[in-house]
Design a protein around this motif. Structure first.
Motif, PDB file in Angstrom:
ATOM      1  N   LEU A  62      -3.592  -1.924  -7.768  1.00 44.72           N
ATOM      2  CA  LEU A  62      -4.501  -1.624  -6.664  1.00 44.72           C
ATOM      3  C   LEU A  62      -5.509  -2.743  -6.699  1.00 44.72           C
ATOM      4  CD1 LEU A  62      -4.969   2.171  -6.994  1.00 44.72           C
ATOM      5  CD2 LEU A  62      -3.658   0.922  -5.251  1.00 44.72           C
TER       6      LEU A  62
ATOM      7  N   ALA B 271      -7.480   4.116  -5.710  1.00 37.57           N
ATOM      8  CA  ALA B 271      -8.112   3.613  -6.963  1.00 37.57           C
ATOM      9  C   ALA B 271      -9.165   4.173  -7.575  1.00 37.57           C
ATOM     10  CB  ALA B 271      -8.668   2.040  -6.597  1.00 37.57           C
ATOM     11  N   ASP B 272      -9.939   4.712  -6.757  1.00 38.94           N
ATOM     12  CA  ASP B 272     -11.237   5.827  -7.050  1.00 38.94           C
ATOM     13  C   ASP B 272     -10.587   7.023  -7.617  1.00 38.94           C
ATOM     14  OD1 ASP B 272     -13.136   4.010  -6.163  1.00 38.94           O
ATOM     15  OD2 ASP B 272     -13.275   4.970  -4.165  1.00 38.94           O
TER      16      ASP B 272
ATOM     17  N   ARG C 134      -6.713  -8.434  -0.345  1.00 38.09           N
ATOM     18  CA  ARG C 134      -7.406  -8.309   0.748  1.00 38.09           C
ATOM     19  C   ARG C 134      -8.639  -9.208   1.017  1.00 38.09           C
ATOM     20  NH1 ARG C 134      -9.896  -2.349   1.614  1.00 38.09           N
ATOM     21  NH2 ARG C 134     -10.173  -2.228   3.761  1.00 38.09           N
ATOM     22  N   ASN C 135      -9.535  -9.425  -0.006  1.00 44.33           N
ATOM     23  CA  ASN C 135     -10.385  -9.992   0.181  1.00 44.33           C
ATOM     24  C   ASN C 135     -10.401 -11.516   0.089  1.00 44.33           C
ATOM     25  OD1 ASN C 135     -11.989  -7.691  -0.302  1.00 44.33           O
ATOM     26  ND2 ASN C 135     -12.183  -7.902  -2.596  1.00 44.33           N
TER      27      ASN C 135
ATOM     28  N   MET D 231      -8.142   1.808  -1.702  1.00 40.13           N
ATOM     29  CA  MET D 231      -9.560   2.023  -2.417  1.00 40.13           C
ATOM     30  C   MET D 231      -9.687   3.348  -2.913  1.00 40.13           C
ATOM     31  SD  MET D 231     -10.075  -1.220  -2.330  1.00 40.13           S
ATOM     32  CE  MET D 231      -8.396  -1.543  -1.960  1.00 40.13           C
ATOM     33  N   LYS D 232      -9.364   4.263  -2.080  1.00 42.14           N
ATOM     34  CA  LYS D 232      -9.389   5.644  -2.050  1.00 42.14           C
ATOM     35  C   LYS D 232      -8.641   5.789  -3.352  1.00 42.14           C
ATOM     36  CE  LYS D 232     -10.975   7.245   2.336  1.00 42.14           C
ATOM     37  NZ  LYS D 232     -10.892   8.362   3.511  1.00 42.14           N
TER      38      LYS D 232
ATOM     39  N   ASP E 123      -8.473   1.970   3.952  1.00 39.25           N
ATOM     40  CA  ASP E 123      -9.135   2.173   2.843  1.00 39.25           C
ATOM     41  C   ASP E 123      -8.235   3.252   1.798  1.00 39.25           C
ATOM     42  OD1 ASP E 123      -9.404   4.520   4.501  1.00 39.25           O
ATOM     43  OD2 ASP E 123     -11.329   4.724   4.076  1.00 39.25           O
TER      44      ASP E 123
ATOM     45  N   GLU F  42       0.823  -1.122   0.130  1.00 39.63           N
ATOM     46  CA  GLU F  42       0.051   0.098   0.024  1.00 39.63           C
ATOM     47  C   GLU F  42       0.785   1.464   0.074  1.00 39.63           C
ATOM     48  OE1 GLU F  42      -4.097   0.901   2.492  1.00 39.63           O
ATOM     49  OE2 GLU F  42      -2.168   1.362   3.313  1.00 39.63           O
TER      50      GLU F  42
ATOM     51  N   LYS G 149      -6.619  -5.350  -3.682  1.00 44.55           N
ATOM     52  CA  LYS G 149      -8.097  -5.427  -3.151  1.00 44.55           C
ATOM     53  C   LYS G 149      -8.218  -6.902  -3.260  1.00 44.55           C
ATOM     54  CE  LYS G 149     -12.896  -4.171  -4.313  1.00 44.55           C
ATOM     55  NZ  LYS G 149     -13.942  -3.419  -5.186  1.00 44.55           N
TER      56      LYS G 149
ATOM     57  N   TYR H  55      -3.330   1.201 -11.672  1.00 40.31           N
ATOM     58  CA  TYR H  55      -4.490   0.661 -11.245  1.00 40.31           C
ATOM     59  C   TYR H  55      -4.933  -0.990 -11.211  1.00 40.31           C
ATOM     60  CZ  TYR H  55      -9.832   0.638 -11.371  1.00 40.31           C
ATOM     61  OH  TYR H  55     -11.084   0.601 -11.098  1.00 40.31           O
TER      62      TYR H  55
END
Length: 774
Positions: free
Chosen positions: A291, A343-344, A298-299, A340-341, A337, A125, A295, A288
């Motif tokens: 990232l 990535a957005d 993580r999942n 994730m932020k 997070d 990260e 994710k 991207y």
């Protein structure tokens, strides 16, 4: 589907070691399960009905002390000694288990996995956040430069002068050096390795000769910022411009001293900005993708913790899941997070600046969808395979009846038509083995698409490769079957000799066909790679380029057949069946011998270019391997011209030395085997195939097939078979050896990427801010 298979199928292959070791946790749980089964039956027998009744009443007794809030276990959160590693978790058992040692071992392993996952997630990260900040700055600089050019256009300047200028300076550190240092730093943080001194010495060695390789570094001043522009020398145009810049640098500096500070100017025009924009866009796409992998990491890990805790509760009949899962949910990898932020933000930037505010268009680049495999492809593979076998059987029977391949065959046919069959057979055998390689790479989870930098929407699947092979060989055998039928019916060669040449012409037209049919993107990529190989000193060498050049080194007989056929048809010799014409002129003979050297020369030039770009002496050592192969080929050519004892001794000596050199490089460098201190004797620590004997067998087979040159000395041939058929058989053995080599070469490359946790490509960025002193 079992979760373990689902887990293995969805994880990021290069990060496999950083994921939860679900299989080890299952082994520990199996021990507890076996122990619990051996202890629980006697206990159940000892418990009578009154005992169970008293036990249940005690649970509801108002005089009983309330249960402890922490329950069966308690997870302690300890701050690690190194602040960069974050928190560390340790589980304490508060209730007695059937086997406390096994339970303690299970939770120790579980804590270790949780700490490992948190640590890796934090490291990755941080890396992606730093990369994101860097790319945002790049985007700001790009927009400023675009604005500056638009402002100049608004002032009425001509189109030829639509550029901004800045003072030239040549002081750049290699982008690749920075990338390797970042990867080395990440590896050191995660594995706590002690290679710092070695890295620093390597980096300092590169900095000593950076001036020689920093032809693309230019410094300009824009809006008060000193910017260094890195233009990678990836094609001949940039290479020649950089060399021209280097040659004229002294003259420019001398003139600038005379004319003042503005004497030397660097123009940043639209073309350069377009290239910089393309680099930044590629960097955003890779960020991207990274990232997205984070994710997934993580999942999948969260799901693995849930599954293994459920299994533990089921085996031990205790409720550990709610307690430990709460700790996992609050741990860093699940609660942070930031990724994730980011990535957005990347998605928003890409939609705005690279997709003209069209989110659907942006997603085609950021989340490309893979082509769906059609059942029709499988059907046509079977259909054309059957057609090929039928035609091939008919061709063999007809050739046998006509006596084409006997020791005294039809010379005209063997000199003019058989090379066409031999060439196509070697080519599509090689392609078929590549399809087998793809199948095995996918089955063993080797990420060949990332290694070759193939687009997921355009890459060939193994079924596509098999379809190309079966379709092409069916067409070849069909045409040659018709040709042989006409010859046996009494038609003269003058009437039918154009048919094989027409077949070759049709395949060449298919290869360069500009229409979007028959795998256009793959054909175009193939032509680009061949261009890069031929101009290898001028193009930056990537994995696919030198991998393809290695394939050509195994296809020298095919290239010689192609040269001979091209000469036969281009010179018009097919009209008179004068097949010996191309070997009579001296320059044609020299060209035929040059074809034998070209693949090794191209590969040697690629090694020289890689040494120039990266500065690693191992590339020079690799260059020596191809030089030895060229010397051995030269000795073979000389022996074929003059068969004397002296040339024979030289041929044996040179070929033996080249073979030993090549075998060492195959086993140690390309395959990464023969490691003395490996836990797998004479192999390596990490193996993608479970059965070790396959590696030993492959090494022996590679050794035997490397000795095919002995046929030149022994002159062995099959009885009643033409020597050209023997030559095709030996050439096919070399192609098979190369197919075997391909699998282990990419396996080693994949393990190197996994060892450095390198799952995404690090795209060099174009702009670098420098200080006034620099």
């Amino acid at each position: 589907m079992k979760f373990s298979k689902q887990f293995e199928g969805q994880l990021v292959p290069e990060w496999k070691e950083a994921f939860v070791d679900y299989w080890q946790l299952k082994k520990d749980l199996k021990k507890i399960h076996l122990l619990h089964n051996s202890i629980s039956p006697p206990n159940q027998k000892q418990k009578s009905f009154p005992t169970r009744l008293i036990s249940s009443l005690r649970n509801f007794s108002p005089f009983e002390q309330p249960h402890r809030e922490h329950g069966i276990i308690q997870v302690h959160n300890k701050l690690d000694s190194s602040a960069s590693l974050g928190d560390s978790y340790e589980t304490e058992l508060l209730e007695k288990f059937d086997d406390s040692d096994a339970a303690h071992e299970f939770f120790a392993c579980l804590d270790l996995q949780l700490n490992k996952v948190n640590q890796f997630y934090r490291t990755k990260e941080k890396e992606f956040l730093e990369r994101g900040e860097s790319l945002k700055k790049q985007m700001e600089i790009l927009l400023e430069l675009k604005t500056a050019i638009k402002q100049k256009q608004g002032k009425g300047s001509s189109k030829e002068d639509d550029s901004i200028s800045g003072t030239i300076s040549c002081d750049e550190e290699s982008t690749r050096e920075k990338t390797e240092q970042e990867q080395g730093k990440e590896k050191e943080e995660f594995t706590e390795s002690e290679n710092t001194d070695e890295m620093e010495s390597s980096a300092s060695m590169r900095r000593d000769d950076r001036k020689m390789r920093s032809l693309s570094g230019r410094v300009i001043s824009c809006n008060g910022k000193n910017l260094r522009i890195n233009i990678p020398l990836t094609n001949p145009t940039r290479t020649f411009s950089a060399i021209t810049y280097l040659l004229w640098d002294d003259l420019v500096n001398q003139s600038s001293r005379k004319s003042g500070p503005d004497g030397s100017r660097l123009h940043i025009n639209k073309a350069k900005l377009h290239h910089a924009e393309k680099m930044i866009r590629g960097a955003f796409i890779e960020l991207y993708k990274g990232l997205g992998y984070l994710k997934t990491y993580r999942n999948l890990n969260m799901l693995a913790f849930v599954k293994i805790l459920k299994k533990f509760d089921k085996v031990t009949n205790k409720e550990v899941l709610p307690i430990y899962l709460k700790v996992v949910e609050n741990s860093y990898f699940n609660s942070s997070d930031k990724g994730m932020k980011l990535a957005d933000e990347v998605e928003e930037i890409f939609v705005k600046h690279f997709a003209e505010d069209n989110k659907r268009k942006a997603m085609k680049y950021l989340k490309p969808t893979q082509r769906k495999e059609s059942h029709g492809v499988t059907f046509f593979i079977g259909l054309f395979t059957g057609c090929f076998l039928a035609l091939f059987s008919g061709y063999i029977i007809m050739a046998h009846i006509g006596g084409m391949y006997r020791s005294k065959p039809d010379t005209v046919y063997m000199e003019t038509v058989y090379p066409v069959l031999s060439m196509f057979s070697l080519l599509f055998l090689h392609l078929f083995l590549y399809g087998c390689n793809i199948f095995m790479w996918r089955k063993t989870r080797i990420n060949y698409s990332f290694i070759f930098e193939l687009a997921p929407t355009k890459e060939l699947k193994y079924r596509d490769v098999f379809l190309i092979c079966t379709t092409s060989m069916t067409a070849v055998m069909g045409v040659l079957f018709v040709h042989l039928s006409l010859v046996t019916k009494g038609y003269s060669y003058a009437q039918v000799q154009a048919i094989p040449g027409f077949l070759l012409l049709v395949f060449l037209l298919f290869l360069v066909c500009p229409f979007n049919i028959f795998y256009k993107s793959s054909r175009y990529r193939f032509l680009c790679v061949i261009r890069n190989i031929i101009l290898s000193p001028l193009y930056k060498v990537v994995m696919l380029d030198f991998f393809m050049a290695d394939q050509l080194c195994s296809q020298v007989p095919m290239l010689r057949n192609l040269e001979n056929i091209a000469c036969y048809y281009i010179t018009g010799s097919y009209k008179t069946q004068d097949y010996g014409y191309c070997m009579r002129p001296k320059y044609y003979r020299d060209l035929a011998y040059a074809v034998s050297f070209l693949p090794y020369y191209w590969r040697a030039m690629q090694c020289a270019r890689r040494w120039f770009d990266e500065g690693q002496t191992s590339h020079l050592v690799n260059l020596g391997k191809y030089v030895s192969a060229m010397l051995a080929a030269g000795a073979k050519v000389a022996y074929e011209r003059e068969r004397t004892v002296g040339w024979l001794c030289l041929l044996v000596a040179m070929s033996s030395a080249a073979t030993v050199y090549q075998l060492y490089w195959d086993f140690v460098k390309d395959w990464g085997l023969l490691q003395v201190h490996s836990k797998n004797p004479w192999l390596r620590n990490e193996l993608m195939l479970r059965r070790k004997f396959i590696y030993y067998f492959s090494m022996v087979l590679n050794l035997v097939l490397r000795l095919a040159w002995l046929q030149t000395v022994l002159h062995y041939s099959f009885s009643r078979v033409d020597y050209r058929v023997t030559g095709l058989f030996l050439a096919a053995l070399e192609v098979i050896r190369r197919g075997l080599w391909n699998f282990y070469r990419l396996e080693n490359e994949h393990l190197n990427n996994a060892g450095k946790f390198r799952a995404v490509k690090t795209v060099p960025i174009p702009f670098h801010e420098v200080d006034e002193e620099d």
